[in-house]
Each structure stands twice: as structure tokens, then as C-alpha cells.
Design an enzyme around this catalytic site. Structure first.
Site, PDB file in Angstrom:
ATOM      1  N   HIS A 286       8.548  10.926 -41.707  1.00  0.00           N
ATOM      2  CA  HIS A 286       9.384   9.883 -42.730  1.00  0.00           C
ATOM      3  C   HIS A 286      10.238  10.991 -43.633  1.00  0.00           C
ATOM      4  O   HIS A 286      10.278  11.993 -43.723  1.00  0.00           O
ATOM      5  CB  HIS A 286       7.842   9.467 -43.747  1.00  0.00           C
ATOM      6  CG  HIS A 286       7.469  10.366 -44.543  1.00  0.00           C
ATOM      7  ND1 HIS A 286       6.514  11.340 -43.966  1.00  0.00           N
ATOM      8  CD2 HIS A 286       7.648  10.607 -45.755  1.00  0.00           C
ATOM      9  CE1 HIS A 286       6.185  12.178 -45.153  1.00  0.00           C
ATOM     10  NE2 HIS A 286       6.772  11.441 -46.039  1.00  0.00           N
TER      11      HIS A 286
ATOM     12  N   HIS B   4      11.108  11.397 -47.446  1.00  0.00           N
ATOM     13  CA  HIS B   4      10.940  11.247 -48.653  1.00  0.00           C
ATOM     14  C   HIS B   4      11.825  11.370 -49.753  1.00  0.00           C
ATOM     15  O   HIS B   4      12.612  12.526 -49.837  1.00  0.00           O
ATOM     16  CB  HIS B   4       9.887  12.461 -49.151  1.00  0.00           C
ATOM     17  CG  HIS B   4       9.147  12.554 -50.502  1.00  0.00           C
ATOM     18  ND1 HIS B   4       8.089  11.807 -50.903  1.00  0.00           N
ATOM     19  CD2 HIS B   4       9.473  13.308 -51.468  1.00  0.00           C
ATOM     20  CE1 HIS B   4       7.884  12.057 -52.193  1.00  0.00           C
ATOM     21  NE2 HIS B   4       8.793  13.165 -52.281  1.00  0.00           N
TER      22      HIS B   4
END
Length: 343
Positions: free
Chosen positions: A316, A318
Site C-alpha cells: 500500500h 502510506h
């Protein structure tokens, strides 16, 4: 029952007067008269009966009788007029009679004169009644005129009060309508200003959206700013997570300068893009970095790829936002929306 003694008979003395009682020549039936001097005894009334002394001579008796009848008739006429008209009695004045004998002559001319005199008295009474009627009518007309004037004044005051009340009501209605119109105009103005402001903000965001872009595509938001948890060293989540497959492109949100690019411990591989206003954008957990420190980049330019480096549970991106380069960041969701972007 005892009675008073009769009055003494006066001696007869022939009268030597040659003048007549009335107008005209001397008449034998009018005299001569005997002289009679009354006394206290002769004037004392008889007990138990009324006595009337007999008049001597026929002329004076007839004169008194006719005169009395005329007076009674005149008084009766005045009383009848008063009773019929309802007005106060009118005083009756009898004319001076120069000679009773002339009024009571044998030829009847005296009776006609008396009748004519009484007729004139009746006319005078009728005239007085007419004057009283005219005076009463004048008083009535004056009272009616005063009543009409007072009523007119009352009606005038009532009309003035009604006009004043209508004017006040009209003024109140006008003021109320003006106030309502002012409130409506103010509300319309406020709504127009709000609409204009909203429109201006939308145009501003549209222009910013042309200058800003989301950091990646084909993503899912998994963690937001401020969430509490033991997996974060600060005790809460300090950024916004865009979960995407490893290798998904990461783009510059806005134009700026690369101030950091490399390994950052629990953040894994991190790139810091500093905007012209001093705001720092942190791109963390990258699998690779495509820029170097000091490099100028534009909006939408690729600066790296999504990865799972550092302290993560899956691949992912951030993203953190630090205004002015301060250590504590703000909510990236609100910041992106402020730039016209909807994550």
C-alpha cells in the site's frame, strides 16, 4: 233662630242732577236715586240664610249683569284657548267703558258694542296664542338645530377617528410589508452570495484539480488519519493508506522539489516532495524510487511504485501531509479535498 233686623229705609230725596250716567240725554228710568248710607248692622249677614239686597233701578242692574256675562265669556274663552292650545293663560284687559248706559240702551246698540269689544278680546287672545305657538316653534327649531350640530360634531369625530385608525392600519401594513420585503431581499441576497461563493469555490477547486492529482489509481482506502492501534509507533495512524498491488505507479500530487528519497526505517522506502508553499508530502512503503533529491517534478509525474517495505501488513502507499515541514502531520483526506480532489 234670631235674624238681623232689616236695614232702615233711606228717605227718598229727588235727585237734582241733570247730567246723564252715560252718553246721550237724561233718562227717567235711571233716576233719581235715593241716597243710602250703610251701617254695621245693615251690612252684617243674616244667620242661617243669605240675603241679597235688591238693587234699586233697572239700568245699573242690567249693566252689571251684561258686564258680568261678558267677563265670564271672555274668561271662558281664554280658559278654553288655554286648555285647547296647552299654552299658559293670556292676560285679558277690558277696555274702559265710558258709559254703561250707552252700552245697555234700549235700542240694542250697547249689546252690539259689548259683543264687538269681547270679540276683539278673543282676537287678541288668538293673536297671543299664535305668538306663543311661533315662539315654541322657534325654540323647537333652535333645539333641533343644536341637536343636529352636536350630532354632526359627533359624526365628524367618529369619522376622523375611523380615518386615523385606517391610516394607522395602512401604515402598519405598509411597514410590515416593507419589513417582509426587506427580509426577503436580505435572504435572497444572502442566498445569492452563498450561491456565488459556492460557485467561486467550485471554480477554484476545479482550477486546483487541474494542478493537483491523486497519488495513485486502482486503490482501496484501508486506514484513515487518527485511527488508534498498537501497530503504529505513535499509538495512532498518522496518514492515509491507499492499498494497491505492488508496482502500481505513484505520481507527484503537485509540482515541487524532491527533498528526500531513500530508506526511512519503519516507513520503508520513502520519497518527500516539498511544494512551493513549504508543505511536505511523504510517500512511504515504496517498492522502488524513480527520482533523486533536488529534482523538480510536475503534477502527475511518476516518482516511484507501490510496495510493502517497512512496517506493513501488505502492499500500500502510506501518504502523510506536513504543512511547513512540521513534524506533526494533518489529515491527508481533508487536505486533498481542499485541493479539489476526492480520494
Amino acid at each position: 233662630m234670631a235674624s238681623n233686623p232689616p236695614a232702615p229705609t233711606a228717605p227718598f230725596v229727588p235727585s237734582q242732577r241733570t247730567d246723564t250716567f252715560g252718553y246721550g240725554e237724561y233718562r227717567s228710568d235711571e233716576g233719581p236715586w235715593e241716597e243710602w248710607n250703610p251701617t254695621e248692622d245693615s251690612l252684617r249677614p243674616a244667620r242661617g240664610r243669605h240675603r241679597v239686597s235688591k238693587q234699586r233701578g233697572g239700568g245699573l242692574a242690567r249693566s252689571s249683569t251684561v258686564l258680568g256675562v261678558g267677563v265670564i265669556a271672555a274668561v271662558g274663552a281664554g280658559g278654553m284657548a288655554s286648555a285647547n292650545t296647552g299654552k299658559p293663560p293670556v292676560s285679558i284687559s277690558l277696555p274702559d267703558l265710558p258709559s254703561v248706559g250707552s252700552l245697555l240702551g234700549d235700542d240694542g246698540h250697547g249689546a252690539k258694542a259689548a259683543t264687538a269689544t269681547l270679540t276683539h278680546v278673543g282676537v287678541a287672545t288668538a293673536a297671543s296664542d299664535q305668538d306663543s305657538t311661533d315662539a315654541g316653534e322657534a325654540l323647537r327649531n333652535r333645539i333641533m338645530a343644536q341637536a343636529e350640530q352636536q350630532q354632526s360634531q359627533v359624526d365628524g369625530r367618529a369619522t376622523a377617528a375611523a380615518v386615523a385608525a385606517a391610516e394607522k392600519q395602512s401604515a402598519d401594513a405598509a411597514a410590515k410589508a416593507e419589513k417582509a420585503a426587506a427580509a426577503k431581499a436580505a435572504a435572497a441576497k444572502e442566498q445569492a452570495e452563498a450561491t456565488a461563493k459556492k460557485k467561486a469555490e467550485a471554480e477554484r477547486l476545479a482550477r486546483l484539480a487541474e494542478q493537483y492529482t491523486l497519488p495513485t489509481s486502482s486503490y482501496t482506502l484501508t486506514s484513515t488519519f487518527g485511527e488508534a492501534g498498537s501497530m503504529w509507533s505513535s499509538g495512532y495512524h498518522t496518514g492515509l493508506d491507499f492499498a494497491a498491488p505492488t508496482g502500481t505507479l505513484i505520481k507527484a500530487i503537485h509540482s515541487g522539489t524532491i527533498t528526500e528519497a531513500g530508506w526511512a526505517g519503519s516507513y520503508g522506502y520513502r520519497t518527500i516532495l516539498t511544494l512551493d508553499d513549504g508543505t511536505e508530502l511523504w510517500f512511504c512503503h515504496q517498492s522502488s524510487i524513480n527520482v533523486k533529491v533536488g529534482q523538480k517534478v510536475g503534477t502527475g509525474e511518476v516518482i516511484g511504485r507501490v510496495g510493502a517495505t517497512g512496517n506493513v501488513t501488505g502492499p500500500h502507499l502510506h501518504l502523510e501531509v506536513h504543512p511547513g515541514g512540521q513534524a506533526t502531520g494533518i489529515d491527508p483526506m481533508a487536505w486533498l479535498r481542499g485541493k479539489g480532489l476526492t480520494p
